[in-house]
Scaffold this motif. Structure first.
Motif, mmCIF file in Angstrom:
data_model
loop_
_atom_site.group_PDB
_atom_site.id
_atom_site.type_symbol
_atom_site.label_atom_id
_atom_site.label_comp_id
_atom_site.label_asym_id
_atom_site.label_seq_id
_atom_site.Cartn_x
_atom_site.Cartn_y
_atom_site.Cartn_z
ATOM 1 N N PRO A 1 7.560 8.891 4.284
ATOM 2 C CA PRO A 1 6.506 8.788 5.292
ATOM 3 C C PRO A 1 7.052 8.873 6.712
ATOM 4 O O PRO A 1 8.173 8.527 6.952
ATOM 5 N N THR B 1 2.569 6.259 -7.149
ATOM 6 C CA THR B 1 1.510 6.932 -7.910
ATOM 7 C C THR B 1 1.263 8.359 -7.440
ATOM 8 O O THR B 1 0.585 9.119 -8.127
ATOM 9 N N GLN B 2 1.781 8.727 -6.256
ATOM 10 C CA GLN B 2 1.499 10.079 -5.764
ATOM 11 C C GLN B 2 2.769 10.860 -5.408
ATOM 12 O O GLN B 2 3.058 11.899 -5.980
ATOM 13 N N TRP B 3 3.513 10.340 -4.445
ATOM 14 C CA TRP B 3 4.561 11.155 -3.836
ATOM 15 C C TRP B 3 5.647 11.604 -4.781
ATOM 16 O O TRP B 3 6.212 12.686 -4.608
ATOM 17 N N LYS C 1 0.848 -1.197 0.000
ATOM 18 C CA LYS C 1 0.000 0.000 0.000
ATOM 19 C C LYS C 1 0.895 1.264 0.000
ATOM 20 O O LYS C 1 0.649 2.219 -0.718
ATOM 21 N N ILE C 2 1.966 1.202 0.780
ATOM 22 C CA ILE C 2 2.891 2.353 0.826
ATOM 23 C C ILE C 2 3.599 2.496 -0.527
ATOM 24 O O ILE C 2 3.730 3.590 -1.065
ATOM 25 N N LYS C 3 4.025 1.354 -1.094
ATOM 26 C CA LYS C 3 4.734 1.405 -2.385
ATOM 27 C C LYS C 3 3.831 2.030 -3.446
ATOM 28 O O LYS C 3 4.277 2.858 -4.249
ATOM 29 N N GLN C 4 2.560 1.636 -3.428
ATOM 30 C CA GLN C 4 1.655 2.181 -4.450
ATOM 31 C C GLN C 4 1.463 3.682 -4.264
ATOM 32 O O GLN C 4 1.371 4.421 -5.234
ATOM 33 N N GLU C 5 1.409 4.118 -3.002
ATOM 34 C CA GLU C 5 1.293 5.572 -2.759
ATOM 35 C C GLU C 5 2.538 6.300 -3.256
ATOM 36 O O GLU C 5 2.459 7.336 -3.906
ATOM 37 N N ILE C 6 3.702 5.736 -2.949
ATOM 38 C CA ILE C 6 4.957 6.359 -3.401
ATOM 39 C C ILE C 6 4.945 6.445 -4.928
ATOM 40 O O ILE C 6 5.193 7.497 -5.517
#
Ligand SMILES: Cc1cc2nc3c(=O)[nH]c(=O)nc-3n(C[C@H](O)[C@H](O)[C@H](O)COP(=O)(O)OP(=O)(O)OC[C@H]3O[C@@H](n4cnc5c(N)ncnc54)[C@H](O)[C@@H]3O)c2cc1C
Length: 402
Positions: free
Chosen positions: A402, A377-379, A370-375
């Motif tokens: 994070p 696709t967003q961050w 979940k963190i990898k996907q946020e990194i």
């Protein structure tokens, strides 16, 4: 007379250097007195950390509107020569013309390139995920494997290099191959590394987790061996083993962009210029080095930046700020990035998220994913083209992890 900051590169470091320089110029009340020009082939940031993924969409966002929002000029071309004595650059423009550009401050943000070892067949037969073009070439190759007769070589992929890029490419591959060749295909994915165990570079505990993930994803490992030759039908290992494979992916590390060789001063084994605390190239007046082109201390404990997006974004902000600060009289900002994390995608197993240089495991499997996907696709994407919002994030103290 207008002063000039020229930034070579529109990757993570170049983009943030440009925005941060404009922010510092605005803070100093010097808007209009200092011009910031970014030179790169096109005004895009390639999202290199995602190029191992199966679907290559939105990997090269256009940053023209962000640059326009903060007042950065983009010049389409490649910097070919840096003359630090005369403070000028030779640029091969996209329209074919060669021009000379003078600078008051120059920021080298041309990143890095895949390291291609001197092994027979590497350059000719190896695929890679280093650039968008090479990732697309691999994708096209994989999708046309169905045109070949079914053989063990057609159904097999060898990944050379067990670092982060190699691991991310390998663990994604069984699923990717099955999607192309069919769920019944007898596929084989092998990762080869010279380390005594695949994943050893991440530390003992992460390595054990990585090996479990490789096994669950159906990836075989060959550790403690080198690839000695590659041809169209497979690889030969230093152990003498031959692995039949029509697809060999190279992930044997990165080297700093060759322009670093034109900057006088000390370099590390990867070709990065050793920068000072403010990311200046100590032996070249008016030159800043940033992103994958610099080696700089991240803290007082003996740690240095890696060739990573995580570091490149902060390094970019600091270099851009300092280039403008030197011209405007603002205080220079020392580079410091004591927090370090790793988030390693391990395909359907999930992702491994660690904190600190000792790489303490914090999240695994779907929590890590979940963190990898946020990194991914967003961050790491450039924010919306709003001047104030961009300036807020371009603060050289801003940290995105994070
Ligand atoms: C497959 C893969 C996975 C990765 N995974 C991760 C990860 O999970 N986490 C992480 O933190 N990092 C990861 N990285 C590393 C990360 O992508 C790089 O460290 C990062 O892109 C470096 O940023 P940069 O701005 O220094 O250089 P780059 O992103 O390489 O940008 C360089 C820029 O310079 C331009 N340029 C090149 N030559 C010239 C020239 N002569 N003149 C002008 N412009 C030029 C290029 O067009 C580009 O715009 C990964 C890299 C790859 C390839």
């Amino acid at each position: 007379m207008t002063q000039k900051i020229v930034i070579a590169g529109s990757g993570f470091a170049g983009f943030w250097a440009a925005v941060s320089a404009m922010r510092a110029i605005a803070l100093a009340g010097k808007t209009g007195a200092i011009e910031v020009t970014m030179v790169s082939p096109t005004p895009n940031v390639t999202i290199r950390p995602r190029l191992y993924e199966a679907v290559l969409e939105n990997m090269n966002p256009d940053i023209s509107s962000q640059l326009a929002a903060v007042g950065v000029h983009h010049l389409a071309g490649l910097v070919e020569q840096v003359d630090t004595a005369s403070q000028s650059l030779v640029v091969q423009q996209a329209d074919g013309q060669k021009i000379t550009l003078g600078y008051d401050r120059f920021v080298l943000a041309t990143g890095s390139r895949l390291f291609v070892p001197a092994v027979p067949g590497f350059a000719e037969y190896g695929f890679n995920v280093d650039t968008l073009e090479s990732a697309q070439r691999l994708d096209t190759h994989l999708k046309t494997l169905t045109n070949k007769a079914e053989t063990p070589a057609r159904n097999s992929v060898v990944v050379v290099g067990g670092g982060l890029t190699g691991l991310e490419s390998a663990t994604e591959m069984p699923m990717r191959l099955r999607a192309i060749l069919g769920s019944q295909a007898d596929i084989r994915v092998v990762i080869v590394d010279t380390a005594p165990e695949v994943g050893a570079g991440m530390g003992t505990e992460p390595a054990a987790v990585i090996q479990q993930a490789l096994a669950e994803c159906g990836v075989e490992s060959r550790a403690g061996v080198r690839v000695t030759a590659i041809d169209a039908d497979g690889v030969t290992l230093s152990s003498g083993e031959r692995i039949a494979a029509n697809t060999v992916i190279l992930a044997a590390g990165m080297r700093a962009h060759p322009l670093t060789a034109q900057i006088p001063g000390e370099r590390d084994g990867s070709g990065r210029v050793i920068g000072d605390a403010f990311l200046r190239a100590p032996a070249a007046a008016g030159v800043f080095v940033t992103g994958d082109t610099v080696k700089a201390a991240t803290d007082d404990c003996g740690n240095y930046n890696l060739m990573s997006c995580q570091h490149a974004m902060s390094l970019g902000r600091v270099a851009g700020h300092n280039a403008a600060a030197e011209l405007t009289g603002l205080p220079l900002h020392p580079y410091s990035q004591p927090k370090y994390v790793t988030c390693l995608d391990l395909g359907p197993w999930g992702a491994l998220y660690t904190e600190g240089w000792e790489r303490q495991i914090r999240f695994t499997r779907q929590e890590g994913k979940k963190i990898k996907q946020e990194i991914n696709t967003q961050w790491i994407y450039p924010p919306a083209p709003d001047r104030d919002a961009l300036f807020a994030v371009a603060n050289p103290d801003f940290v995105i992890v994070p």
